[in-house]
Design a protein around this motif. Structure first.
Motif, PDB file in Angstrom:
ATOM      1  N   ASP A   1      -3.939  -1.223   9.078  1.00  0.00           N
ATOM      2  CA  ASP A   1      -2.888  -1.645   8.134  1.00  0.00           C
ATOM      3  C   ASP A   1      -3.148  -1.304   6.682  1.00  0.00           C
ATOM      4  N   PHE A   2      -4.389  -1.413   6.164  1.00  0.00           N
ATOM      5  CA  PHE A   2      -4.556  -1.118   4.734  1.00  0.00           C
ATOM      6  C   PHE A   2      -5.939  -0.615   4.339  1.00  0.00           C
TER       7      PHE A   2
ATOM      8  N   PHE B   1      -0.386   4.940   0.534  1.00  0.00           N
ATOM      9  CA  PHE B   1      -0.686   5.485   1.853  1.00  0.00           C
ATOM     10  C   PHE B   1       0.554   6.104   2.490  1.00  0.00           C
TER      11      PHE B   1
ATOM     12  N   GLY C   1       0.818  -1.204   0.000  1.00  0.00           N
ATOM     13  CA  GLY C   1       0.000   0.000   0.000  1.00  0.00           C
ATOM     14  C   GLY C   1       0.849   1.250   0.000  1.00  0.00           C
TER      15      GLY C   1
ATOM     16  N   LYS D   1      -3.853   5.025   6.630  1.00  0.00           N
ATOM     17  CA  LYS D   1      -4.278   3.625   6.671  1.00  0.00           C
ATOM     18  C   LYS D   1      -5.003   3.351   7.982  1.00  0.00           C
TER      19      LYS D   1
END
Length: 347
Positions: A267-268, A255, A252, A264
Motif C-alpha cells: 500500500d505505501f 506512486f 501517496g 508501492k
C-alpha cells in the motif's frame, strides 16, 4: 530556461529527510529537500509536546525540540529547501529525474531519496455542517502550541492515543477540558486512560459532536452540541477552542503518477535492499517509507537509512568514491566549525 540539476533531491522533510540532507552535504553532494508541508519535521509536528526517549545519546526531549535540532543539523551544508510543494509525479528526461509538484514546478536531479514517511498525512476531518469555516479560528486538527490554550475551555474529540495524550497535557493548563468519544471505552494506552479518568478532565463517552453553534460574529464556535448515542439526548457545552483528533489518512500520489517504475509495496512502502536501494536505479529510500526484512521503524532507524541511502547516492554518481563518509571526529570539514564548539566545552 536552463535547468538546475541537483545531485540528490530528497522527497520529505521529516527526520529521515533532514538527516539525509546533512549527510549528503557532508559527502559534497548538491542537495535539495522537497516538503509538502509549510514546515519541516514530518510526523514529529503531530506530537511536538510529547517526549522522545529513543534517540541514542539524546536525553528525553520534546518532539518540537527534536525538530529544531534536526533542522539545525540539516542546514549545516546549506541544502536548498522547498516547502509547501507536494511531489505528485516522477519522470525521467535525458537521464535526469524530474519531480513534479502540485504547484506545477519541476525539480531536476541525478538521484532521488524517498523520505516521505507514510505519505502526506491528512487529518480525518469532522463532518459537521459548516465545520470548515471555523478552521481559520478555533477549530483545530493539530495543537501547535499548548500554551496558547492556557486558561481556556477546550473540547477534544477522539478516543485514541493522541486524543487522550492531548487531554492529559492540556488538563493542568486549561480552565476546563472535555474529551468526547463516540464509543464508551477509550482506545488509548491503559496508563494514559487511567491518568485522564483520575484527573481534572471531563469524559463524555458514547457521545458524538452533531452541531456547532457560532458566536455573534459567526466566525468562531461558541458552543458544541453533543448527542448521546444511546438515548439521543443533547448536551450543549460552551467552548473557547475545539480540537479534533480522529486520526490521519495517508496520501501517496507520487506512486500513482510516475513513469520510472517506482511501485508501492503493501500500500505505501518502497521495497528496498538492506542498503536502501529501490528497484529503480538512482532512487533510494530512508525512514518509515522503507520496507525490508531488517527495517527498524524508529527515528534511530531513519538515521541509519539516511546514511545508507546517501552513501549509495555518492557511489551511483561517482563510482570511484569511497563507500562511506569519514566519521565527523576525524573529518576536516568540521575543523573550522569545531573551534567555537571546543571553546564552549573545554574553555
Amino acid at each position: 530556461m536552463q535547468r538546475e540539476i541537483y545531485d540528490v533531491t530528497i522527497i520529505g522533510g521529516g527526520p529521515a529527510g533532514l538527516f539525509s540532507a546533512f549527510y549528503s552535504g557532508l559527502r559534497e553532494l548538491k542537495t535539495k529537500i522537497i516538503e509538502s508541508e509549510p514546515r519541516l519535521g514530518g510526523k514529529l509536528n503531530v506530537y511536538t509536546e510529547k517526549m522522545v526517549w529513543d534517540i541514542g545519546a539524546l536525553p528525553p526531549t520534546p518532539g518540537g525540540r527534536v525538530i529544531d535540532y534536526l533542522v539545525e543539523q540539516a542546514e549545516v551544508f546549506n541544502p536548498t529547501i522547498v516547502l509547501s510543494q507536494k511531489a505528485i509525479g516522477i519522470d525521467k528526461e535525458e537521464g535526469v529525474f524530474v519531480v513534479t509538484t502540485e504547484t506545477g514546478a519541476k525539480h531536476y536531479s541525478e538521484t532521488l531519496i524517498m523520505a516521505s514517511g507514510w505519505g502526506v498525512l491528512l487529518p480525518n476531518k469532522i463532518t459537521v455542517e459548516d465545520s470548515e469555516k471555523y478552521e481559520a479560528t478555533n477549530l483545530h486538527y493539530l495543537v501547535k502550541d499548548p500554551q496558547a490554550l492556557s486558561g481556556k475551555r477546550v473540547l477534544v474529540s477522539g478516543g485514541g492515543n493522541s486524543a487522550v495524550d492531548w487531554v492529559n497535557i492540556l488538563a493542568p493548563l486549561t480552565e476546563e477540558v472535555t474529551l468526547v468519544y463516540r464509543q464508551a471505552e477509550l482506545k488509548a494506552h491503559e496508563s494514559q486512560v487511567s491518568k485522564l479518568l483520575a484527573g481534572q478532565a471531563t469524559y463524555k463517552g458514547n457521545h458524538t459532536i452533531t452541531r456547532f453553534i457560532a458566536d455573534s460574529t459567526g466566525e468562531r464556535i461558541a458552543e458544541v452540541v453533543l448527542t448521546d448515542n444511546l438515548t439521543g439526548v443533547e448536551t450543549i457545552i460552551a467552548v473557547d477552542e475545539v480540537v479534533i483528533n480522529h486520526g490521519y489518512s495517508e496520501e501517496g500520489a507520487i506512486f500513482d503518477k510516475n513513469t520510472v517504475g517506482l511501485e508501492k509495496h503493501d500500500d505505501f512502502y518502497v521495497q528496498t535492499s538492506f542498503d536502501n536501494q529501490s528497484d529503480v536505479p538512482g532512487i533510494f529510500a530512508a525512514g518509515d517509507v522503507v520496507s525490508h526484512s531488517g527495517k527498524l521503524h524508529l527515528i534511530a532507524g531513519a538515521f541509519h537509512d539516511a546514511g545508507n541511502a546517501v552513501n549509495q547516492v555518492k557511489k551511483y554518481i561517482e563510482p570511484e568514491a569511497h563507500s562511506h563518509g569519514r566519521v565527523s571526529s576525524h573529518n576536516h570539514k568540521f575543523d573550522e566549525k569545531n573551534i567555537p564548539l571546543k571553546a564552549q566545552f573545554f574553555g
